[in-house]
Design a protein around this motif. Sequence first.
Motif, PDB file in Angstrom:
ATOM      1  N   UNK A  66       2.857  -5.530 -19.635  1.00 13.85           N
ATOM      2  CA  UNK A  66       3.906  -4.687 -19.064  1.00 13.85           C
ATOM      3  C   UNK A  66       3.704  -4.526 -17.560  1.00 13.85           C
ATOM      4  N   UNK A  67       2.491  -4.281 -17.166  1.00 14.24           N
ATOM      5  CA  UNK A  67       2.188  -4.054 -15.750  1.00 14.24           C
ATOM      6  C   UNK A  67       2.554  -5.275 -14.912  1.00 14.24           C
ATOM      7  N   UNK A  68       2.224  -6.440 -15.441  1.00 12.11           N
ATOM      8  CA  UNK A  68       2.526  -7.673 -14.723  1.00 12.11           C
ATOM      9  C   UNK A  68       4.043  -7.821 -14.545  1.00 12.11           C
ATOM     10  N   UNK A  69       4.765  -7.526 -15.602  1.00  5.37           N
ATOM     11  CA  UNK A  69       6.230  -7.594 -15.512  1.00  5.37           C
ATOM     12  C   UNK A  69       6.757  -6.632 -14.466  1.00  5.37           C
ATOM     13  N   UNK A  70       6.189  -5.452 -14.430  1.00  8.09           N
ATOM     14  CA  UNK A  70       6.638  -4.441 -13.472  1.00  8.09           C
ATOM     15  C   UNK A  70       6.364  -4.890 -12.038  1.00  8.09           C
ATOM     16  N   UNK A  71       5.212  -5.480 -11.824  1.00  7.88           N
ATOM     17  CA  UNK A  71       4.859  -5.957 -10.483  1.00  7.88           C
ATOM     18  C   UNK A  71       5.872  -7.006 -10.006  1.00  7.88           C
ATOM     19  N   UNK A  72       6.273  -7.879 -10.914  1.00  6.06           N
ATOM     20  CA  UNK A  72       7.255  -8.899 -10.536  1.00  6.06           C
ATOM     21  C   UNK A  72       8.567  -8.240 -10.098  1.00  6.06           C
ATOM     22  N   UNK A  73       8.937  -7.216 -10.836  1.00  5.05           N
ATOM     23  CA  UNK A  73      10.179  -6.507 -10.498  1.00  5.05           C
ATOM     24  C   UNK A  73      10.065  -5.859  -9.123  1.00  5.05           C
ATOM     25  N   UNK A  74       8.910  -5.361  -8.806  1.00  7.19           N
ATOM     26  CA  UNK A  74       8.688  -4.763  -7.493  1.00  7.19           C
ATOM     27  C   UNK A  74       8.868  -5.816  -6.401  1.00  7.19           C
ATOM     28  N   UNK A  75       8.274  -6.978  -6.593  1.00  8.00           N
ATOM     29  CA  UNK A  75       8.433  -8.059  -5.614  1.00  8.00           C
ATOM     30  C   UNK A  75       9.913  -8.344  -5.412  1.00  8.00           C
ATOM     31  N   UNK A  76      10.594  -8.417  -6.505  1.00  5.38           N
ATOM     32  CA  UNK A  76      12.013  -8.760  -6.477  1.00  5.38           C
ATOM     33  C   UNK A  76      12.794  -7.720  -5.659  1.00  5.38           C
ATOM     34  N   UNK A  77      12.369  -6.492  -5.748  1.00  2.48           N
ATOM     35  CA  UNK A  77      13.068  -5.427  -5.029  1.00  2.48           C
ATOM     36  C   UNK A  77      12.489  -5.217  -3.639  1.00  2.48           C
ATOM     37  N   UNK A  78      11.484  -5.982  -3.344  1.00  2.00           N
ATOM     38  CA  UNK A  78      10.878  -5.835  -2.018  1.00  2.00           C
ATOM     39  C   UNK A  78      10.037  -4.562  -1.888  1.00  2.00           C
ATOM     40  N   UNK A  79       9.588  -4.055  -3.007  1.00  2.00           N
ATOM     41  CA  UNK A  79       8.760  -2.847  -2.961  1.00  2.00           C
ATOM     42  C   UNK A  79       7.284  -3.231  -2.824  1.00  2.00           C
ATOM     43  N   UNK A  80       6.626  -2.585  -1.931  1.00  2.00           N
ATOM     44  CA  UNK A  80       5.199  -2.847  -1.778  1.00  2.00           C
ATOM     45  C   UNK A  80       4.430  -2.196  -2.931  1.00  2.00           C
ATOM     46  N   UNK A  81       3.483  -2.924  -3.436  1.00  2.00           N
ATOM     47  CA  UNK A  81       2.576  -2.389  -4.465  1.00  2.00           C
ATOM     48  C   UNK A  81       1.183  -2.427  -3.849  1.00  2.00           C
ATOM     49  N   UNK A  82       0.554  -1.302  -3.663  1.00  2.00           N
ATOM     50  CA  UNK A  82       0.913   0.035  -4.147  1.00  2.00           C
ATOM     51  C   UNK A  82       1.674   0.889  -3.126  1.00  2.00           C
ATOM     52  N   UNK A  83       2.100   0.324  -2.004  1.00  2.00           N
ATOM     53  CA  UNK A  83       2.773   1.129  -0.987  1.00  2.00           C
ATOM     54  C   UNK A  83       3.929   1.973  -1.519  1.00  2.00           C
ATOM     55  N   UNK A  84       4.886   1.293  -2.137  1.00  2.00           N
ATOM     56  CA  UNK A  84       6.019   2.027  -2.658  1.00  2.00           C
ATOM     57  C   UNK A  84       5.668   2.684  -4.002  1.00  2.00           C
ATOM     58  N   UNK A  85       4.963   1.921  -4.805  1.00  2.00           N
ATOM     59  CA  UNK A  85       4.527   2.473  -6.087  1.00  2.00           C
ATOM     60  C   UNK A  85       3.255   1.771  -6.561  1.00  2.00           C
ATOM     61  N   UNK A  86       2.352   2.553  -7.106  1.00  2.00           N
ATOM     62  CA  UNK A  86       1.100   1.985  -7.606  1.00  2.00           C
ATOM     63  C   UNK A  86       1.273   1.602  -9.074  1.00  2.00           C
ATOM     64  N   UNK A  87       0.614   0.517  -9.458  1.00  2.00           N
ATOM     65  CA  UNK A  87       0.724   0.021 -10.832  1.00  2.00           C
ATOM     66  C   UNK A  87      -0.675  -0.163 -11.418  1.00  2.00           C
ATOM     67  N   UNK A  88      -0.871   0.382 -12.598  1.00  2.00           N
ATOM     68  CA  UNK A  88      -2.139   0.170 -13.284  1.00  2.00           C
ATOM     69  C   UNK A  88      -1.860  -0.362 -14.688  1.00  2.00           C
ATOM     70  N   UNK A  89      -2.714  -1.219 -15.152  1.00  2.00           N
ATOM     71  CA  UNK A  89      -2.522  -1.826 -16.462  1.00  2.00           C
ATOM     72  C   UNK A  89      -3.614  -1.450 -17.440  1.00  2.00           C
ATOM     73  N   UNK A  90      -3.691  -2.208 -18.510  1.00  2.00           N
ATOM     74  CA  UNK A  90      -4.670  -1.922 -19.556  1.00  2.00           C
ATOM     75  C   UNK A  90      -5.007  -3.224 -20.260  1.00  2.00           C
ATOM     76  N   UNK A  91      -6.268  -3.580 -20.245  1.00  2.00           N
ATOM     77  CA  UNK A  91      -6.699  -4.761 -20.976  1.00  2.00           C
ATOM     78  C   UNK A  91      -7.468  -5.773 -20.145  1.00  2.00           C
ATOM     79  N   UNK A  92      -7.158  -5.838 -18.873  1.00  2.00           N
ATOM     80  CA  UNK A  92      -7.766  -6.849 -17.999  1.00  2.00           C
ATOM     81  C   UNK A  92      -7.592  -8.248 -18.567  1.00  2.00           C
TER      82      UNK A  92
END
Lengths: 346, 346
Positions: free
Chosen positions: B265-291
Motif C-alpha cells: 500500500x505504501x509503495x502505491x501511495x508513494x507513486x501517487x505522490x510522485x504523480x501529483x508532484x508531492x514531495x515525500x516526506x515534504x508534503x506528506x510522510x509515508x511509512x509502511x509495514x513489512x520491509x
Amino acid sequence: MTDGSGDDPGGNTPSQRLGVREIARRIGVAPITVSRSLSNPGRVSAETRARVLEAIEQIGFVPNQLASSMRGNGRMIGTVVPPLINSGIAEQVQGMSDECHEGGYSMLLVQGEFTREAEEKAIRTLLGWRPAGMILQSFVQSETARALLQGSGAPVVEISEVKGRDPIDMVVGISNFETAYAMTMHLAAKGYRRIGFVSTPIHGNDRLQQRRTGYHAALTKLGIKNHDGMEVEVPITAQGGAEALVALTSRHKHIDAIFFSSDTLAVGAVQECHRRGWAVPGRIAIAGYGDMDLAAQLYPRLTTVRVNRYDMGRRAVRQLLARLGGDVEVPTVTSLGFEIIDRESA
Amino acid sequence: MTDGSGDDPGGNTPSQRLGVREIARRIGVAPITVSRSLSNPGRVSAETRARVLEAIEQIGFVPNQLASSMRGNGRMIGTVVPPLINSGIAEQVQGMSDECHEGGYSMLLVQGEFTREAEEKAIRTLLGWRPAGMILQSFVQSETARALLQGSGAPVVEISEVKGRDPIDMVVGISNFETAYAMTMHLAAKGYRRIGFVSTPIHGNDRLQQRRTGYHAALTKLGIKNHDGMEVEVPITAQGGAEALVALTSRHKHIDAIFFSSDTLAVGAVQECHRRGWAVPGRIAIAGYGDMDLAAQLYPRLTTVRVNRYDMGRRAVRQLLARLGGDVEVPTVTSLGFEIIDRESA
DNA sequence: CTGTTAGCGCATTCAG
DNA sequence: CTGAATGCGCTAACAG
C-alpha cells in the motif's frame, strides 16, 4: 484399543483416530455405508444418510484422505515451483490453488530449483505422495525424472514455453519467444535503437532462454548490430534491477532503452533513475515483463508484457482435472495469449 | 497382475505401481528388508543394502509416502494460508517450505480466507491428510475448528499475534501491537502530528486488529486527539494504497503522515505522490509495514517496520519438527523481534 | 438399498 | 542381521 479412546483422558475430544468403522458401529451399519454416504450419496437411503451425517458431525470425524488415496481415489495435485518471492510464481500458485480447491483437490507444494539435481529430487519427493496429477514449472530437464513422471501414470502439465521440446504430457503456457520479440519490436517502433536486455539467471530456465532468443531475433530482424555486452544477468530483486541499470548505462553511454525480463527488476531500475534524476523515458526507456500489480500504478506507469499468470495456474489445473474426469479430448498444448501493455515508461 | 507390468507394453518403464514387495522379490529378500534399507540402514548388512539400492535405482522405485503415513510415519506439514499475492505471505511460505525440505518433510498448502466458515473448511481439508504437524495463519476463530485441531493430536503452530488469546498449542510471531505502537511513536518523534492509518480489510484478522490498536494506543499516549476518520481500509494492492492516500488527504487537508499496514500500500501511495508532484516526506510522510524487497530501493527509500517473515515461516516449522523429534522443552510462545527501519520517506 | 470380503504399500512387533 | 504376520482406514467388487 480399537475404540480409539485409548490415551484421551478427557473422553469426548473429537479424535481423528476414529474412522468409518467407529461411525458405522455407533449407528449399526456397515463401514461401507458410511463411506457411500459421503462419496456416493445416491446409493444410500436418505434416512440412513442423515443418521450417518449426524454421527459424523457429533464425533468430529474427518475422513482420512491418505487411506482414500491408497485406494486410488486420490484428490491431491502436486506441484514443483521455484522460489515464490518476487517472481510472479505466487500468482500462478494462487491460480492453481483456487482451481484445485474449487475442484475438491488439495495442493502439495514442493520447492525446486532449476538445476537438474534439485529438479530430480523434487520430482521424486512429489511422486512419493502419489498425486493424482502434477504440474511442473519449466520443462523437465533430467531424463530420469521424465521417465519417472511418465511411468507414474498420472497426468502431467508443464507450465512453460509452448514451443520447442516435446512435452511429457501436456503444456500450458505462452510463447516466451514471441512475447520478447514483440516487446523488442514495440520498443523499436517507438524509436529506440540501442536496446539492452536484463534477465534473472537464465541457466536451466527455458522460459528465459526463449525470451532472450526472441530479443535477439527482433534485433536481427531490425538490422540492429553492435549489441554485444548489452545483456546482464542479475538476481530477481529490485536492487538487481538498479544494478543492471547502472552497469548497462555506464558501459554503454548511449543506450536508450532496457527491456527487463521481470517487472521486479524494471521497478527497481525506475527507482534508480529517479534517484539519479534521470527522466523515464526521456533519459532512458524502461520496459518490464509480467504486468505485476504495481506496474499500472508505478510512476511512470510501466510498459510491460502482460501474461496472466494467475490464469495460467488455473488452466494447468483445469487440464489435469479434465483428464482425471475422463475427458480424452483434452488438448496437449494450451497456448495462452499475451499483450504488450504500452504505458509511460517506454 | 501382481508383477506390475500389466498394461505396460514398453516393458521396462519405471512404474510407481511397484512396491517394496516387488523389489524384495527381485533380489530374494523380504519386503521389510527393503524398507529397512531405506529408513533404518543400520539394521541391514552393507552388502544387502547395496543390492537393494541397486534394484531400487534400476526399477525406478519411489516409496509410497501415503502408505508410510498410514503407519504413523507421516512426513507432511500442512498449512492454511490467505492469498499469496502482494501480502508478504509468500515469503513466509518460502521460509516454511525451505525448512520443511531441509527436515525431509513436504508441505501441503490449503487456501483459507479469514472468515469463520472458510477457515473451518480449510482446516477440515487439512486434517483429512493427517499431517504430522500444522501451521495456521492468525488465530483460529471457530471453536469447532479448534476442537478438531486439538483432537488431532498433531502439534500446531499459529503464526500470529503473540499476545492475547490462548494458543491451541504453540505460537510464533510478533507483537503486532508493539510494532504499530513503535512506528506511530517513531513518526511522532520525527515531528508528525496528524497521522493517518491505512490497512487492508481488518475483519477476522487479529494481526491487523492489533496493529490498529497499537496505533490508537500511541496516539492516546501522545495526547493526540481528533483523529476520527483518519483511518481507511482498502484492498491490498498498489492502487488501494493510492486511493487511500487520495481519500485521506482530501478529507484531512493538513494530515502530515500516513502509516500503512503493508508496504504494498505504501509503495502505491508513494507513486501517487510522485504523480501529483508531492514531495515525500515534504508534503506528506509515508511509512509502511513489512520491509519488502522493494522498500529499500524505493525512491524515496521507505521507512517501514521490518518483520522477518521468511524467518517466521522457518521458525514455525522448526518448532513443529522439534516437537515431532520428541523434544518436550519446545517453548509455547516464540516472539520474534522487529525493527523500525528509518529511511527517507518519513 | 445394504453388507462381506479383500487389499492398497508400508513398517511395527515379535521370532528366528 | 533377517523374516512372518498383521493392520493402518478406506472403498472396489461382488453378493444378497
